[in-house]
Design a protein around this motif. Sequence first.
Motif, PDB file in Angstrom:
ATOM      1  N   PHE A 112     -14.276 -29.598  11.270  1.00  0.00           N
ATOM      2  CA  PHE A 112     -13.986 -28.859  10.041  1.00  0.00           C
ATOM      3  C   PHE A 112     -14.583 -27.444  10.043  1.00  0.00           C
ATOM      4  CE2 PHE A 112     -13.476 -32.848   7.151  1.00  0.00           C
ATOM      5  CZ  PHE A 112     -12.173 -32.978   7.606  1.00  0.00           C
ATOM      6  N   ILE A 113     -15.855 -27.329  10.397  1.00  0.00           N
ATOM      7  CA  ILE A 113     -16.555 -26.042  10.281  1.00  0.00           C
ATOM      8  C   ILE A 113     -15.880 -24.945  11.113  1.00  0.00           C
ATOM      9  CG2 ILE A 113     -18.712 -24.814  10.741  1.00  0.00           C
ATOM     10  CD1 ILE A 113     -18.973 -26.498   8.290  1.00  0.00           C
ATOM     11  N   PRO A 114     -15.713 -25.131  12.442  1.00  0.00           N
ATOM     12  CA  PRO A 114     -15.084 -24.060  13.231  1.00  0.00           C
ATOM     13  C   PRO A 114     -13.642 -23.769  12.803  1.00  0.00           C
ATOM     14  CG  PRO A 114     -16.194 -25.642  14.662  1.00  0.00           C
ATOM     15  CD  PRO A 114     -16.133 -26.251  13.307  1.00  0.00           C
ATOM     16  N   MET A 115     -12.890 -24.818  12.498  1.00  0.00           N
ATOM     17  CA  MET A 115     -11.481 -24.640  12.145  1.00  0.00           C
ATOM     18  C   MET A 115     -11.327 -23.801  10.882  1.00  0.00           C
ATOM     19  SD  MET A 115      -8.628 -27.635  11.549  1.00  0.00           S
ATOM     20  CE  MET A 115      -9.146 -28.464  13.043  1.00  0.00           C
ATOM     21  N   LEU A 116     -12.123 -24.117   9.855  1.00  0.00           N
ATOM     22  CA  LEU A 116     -12.015 -23.377   8.604  1.00  0.00           C
ATOM     23  C   LEU A 116     -12.674 -22.001   8.693  1.00  0.00           C
ATOM     24  CD1 LEU A 116     -12.429 -26.149   5.879  1.00  0.00           C
ATOM     25  CD2 LEU A 116     -10.366 -25.219   6.893  1.00  0.00           C
ATOM     26  N   MET A 117     -13.645 -21.860   9.601  1.00  0.00           N
ATOM     27  CA  MET A 117     -14.210 -20.528   9.832  1.00  0.00           C
ATOM     28  C   MET A 117     -13.131 -19.576  10.357  1.00  0.00           C
ATOM     29  SD  MET A 117     -17.993 -21.243  11.487  1.00  0.00           S
ATOM     30  CE  MET A 117     -18.293 -19.506  11.839  1.00  0.00           C
ATOM     31  N   LEU A 118     -12.291 -20.083  11.248  1.00  0.00           N
ATOM     32  CA  LEU A 118     -11.225 -19.249  11.818  1.00  0.00           C
ATOM     33  C   LEU A 118     -10.155 -18.922  10.781  1.00  0.00           C
ATOM     34  CD1 LEU A 118     -10.788 -20.860  15.347  1.00  0.00           C
ATOM     35  CD2 LEU A 118     -12.073 -18.829  14.716  1.00  0.00           C
ATOM     36  N   LEU A 119     -10.111 -19.716   9.714  1.00  0.00           N
ATOM     37  CA  LEU A 119      -9.184 -19.420   8.618  1.00  0.00           C
ATOM     38  C   LEU A 119      -9.836 -18.542   7.552  1.00  0.00           C
ATOM     39  CD1 LEU A 119      -7.541 -22.944   8.210  1.00  0.00           C
ATOM     40  CD2 LEU A 119      -6.476 -20.895   9.156  1.00  0.00           C
ATOM     41  N   GLY A 120     -11.114 -18.161   7.805  1.00  0.00           N
ATOM     42  CA  GLY A 120     -11.787 -17.245   6.902  1.00  0.00           C
ATOM     43  C   GLY A 120     -12.708 -17.886   5.888  1.00  0.00           C
ATOM     44  N   PHE A 121     -12.944 -19.214   5.998  1.00  0.00           N
ATOM     45  CA  PHE A 121     -13.797 -19.912   5.036  1.00  0.00           C
ATOM     46  C   PHE A 121     -15.208 -20.065   5.593  1.00  0.00           C
ATOM     47  CE2 PHE A 121      -9.473 -21.348   4.128  1.00  0.00           C
ATOM     48  CZ  PHE A 121      -9.387 -21.055   2.785  1.00  0.00           C
ATOM     49  N   HIS A 122     -16.189 -19.724   4.792  1.00  0.00           N
ATOM     50  CA  HIS A 122     -17.588 -19.801   5.206  1.00  0.00           C
ATOM     51  C   HIS A 122     -18.023 -21.265   5.329  1.00  0.00           C
ATOM     52  CE1 HIS A 122     -22.005 -19.263   4.958  1.00  0.00           C
ATOM     53  NE2 HIS A 122     -21.770 -18.060   5.438  1.00  0.00           N
ATOM     54  N   PRO A 123     -18.942 -21.573   6.269  1.00  0.00           N
ATOM     55  CA  PRO A 123     -19.436 -22.962   6.411  1.00  0.00           C
ATOM     56  C   PRO A 123     -20.008 -23.551   5.130  1.00  0.00           C
ATOM     57  CG  PRO A 123     -20.108 -21.649   8.300  1.00  0.00           C
ATOM     58  CD  PRO A 123     -19.464 -20.699   7.331  1.00  0.00           C
ATOM     59  N   ALA A 124     -20.530 -22.705   4.232  1.00  0.00           N
ATOM     60  CA  ALA A 124     -21.077 -23.216   2.971  1.00  0.00           C
ATOM     61  C   ALA A 124     -20.007 -23.929   2.156  1.00  0.00           C
ATOM     62  CB  ALA A 124     -21.677 -22.066   2.155  1.00  0.00           C
TER      63      ALA A 124
END
Length: 511
Positions: A420-432
């Motif tokens: 989840f973390i890396p995938m959503l980071m690449l979509l612009g969402f912060h890990p928080a």
Amino acid sequence: MTEQTKKKTGIFNKFLNGVEHVGNRLPDPSILFFLICVALAVITWLVSLFNVSVKHPGTGKVVEVKNILSIDGFRMILNDAIKNFSEFPALGIVLALMLGVGVAEKSGYFDKLLVQVVHKAPKKLIVPSIIIIGILGNAAGDAAPIILPPLTAMVFIKLGYHPIAGLAMAYASSLGGFAANLMLGMSDAMTYAFTEPATRIVSDHTKINVAMNWYFIAASVIILLPAVYWVTMKFVIPRLGKFDTSDAQIEVDSSTQDLTPQERRALLWANIGMVVVLIGIILCALPHHSFLRNAKTGSLIDDAPLFNGIALIILLLFLVPGLIYGFMMREFKDTKDLGRMLADSMSSMGSFIVIVFFAAQVLGFLQWSNLGVVIAVKGAELLKGQNGVVLIIGVILLSAIINMLIGSASAKWGLLAPIFIPMLMLLGFHPALTQMLYRIGDSISNPITPMMPYLPLLLQYAQKYDENMKLGSLLSSLMPYTVILSIVWPIFIIIWYLLGIPLGPGGVLHM
């Protein structure tokens, strides 16, 4: 109970039995992570045959999947296995926190604090007070889901309500509200332990911290209180009806009775000790040149000792009252007794340490082989263009479903964070944000998951009041809480997201 209700309960019970059967067939979490390591090795071998490559989002370089089942892969395993474990980023934070939480729990401070607060609450506010205690109780380790339900059951009898309604409400409050609290605690450290290394799969420069969900989890307390109260008063209590004390053999547990004068004195001084520590920290943080501030900018948040050392501060907030209470109640008479209590506290983390060893290898495999980057980039390409609200609901729902099969919170997030973390980071969402979505999904299904180790204990409590109580009937009293939490909490975070409010210090929504 009507025939129609029995039929519904029977069908529901069969469904839950099926979930329980599937979940019980899963291996121990540590073995599960070992099998994932083996599976990753095989997957890297297969994927490497097709020369799959992507552009690294951090460096811009083209990277290919490297085969773990190769000479270089075997060298990596031998060279890095121990380092992966010993350098697992937040392992020290979690273990250090457990020293403070463990002393407060083993000394009896947490247990008696729960009893005192419930007994002192005004009658009109007793039900909301118990809900608040349950929600805040996740900071007290195992105390809330173990101590609070039987105590609430007896309080409900005095109020004229069915005791099983009290059991259900207390259990649902303490576990359904697991991701909500006014202060930081073990759950924040446990999730951060897996979020931090998962973030490093994509970027070494993204700043995260233990407190990055603090604003939202504190605000969630205010939202969950009326939701749980409404379900209790409108559904659970009316459904169970009145309780006839002549139908059950009620044994009063001495641990839930009012406190002795000695216990009251010990609690008073323990609470004073906690307040003194808290005031001391605040006073130390006020000066512009405080050692708790960033030496260059004077910030209390950005790269400041206050938040860099938040685990040590939380440790003190729990350790000091635990020590005071323990000494005044003679739970430890000398340093040897205290040493044994500290050792007992740390021994309870044995399963977590074992899980971390194998989880660290999973993260190491994903990073060395570049498979983590490839999965993140390819997954982001598939999800590109999806509405943020859709992704929020999807992550919460998937986390809730997995919680029905895997009880360990650390095992679930250890499994999901690297995806989840890396995938959503690449979509612009912060890990928080991703971390908070997981925590919500994990919490809302906690009251009804058969994998929760406290559920058999709750059933045993319930059978004291109804010897014919079965798992399905008990879960039918818990299900309304999961339903309302599944509606209220996702809506709350969607509104929070649309308003663009940070989730906590350094907990921005977007990269």
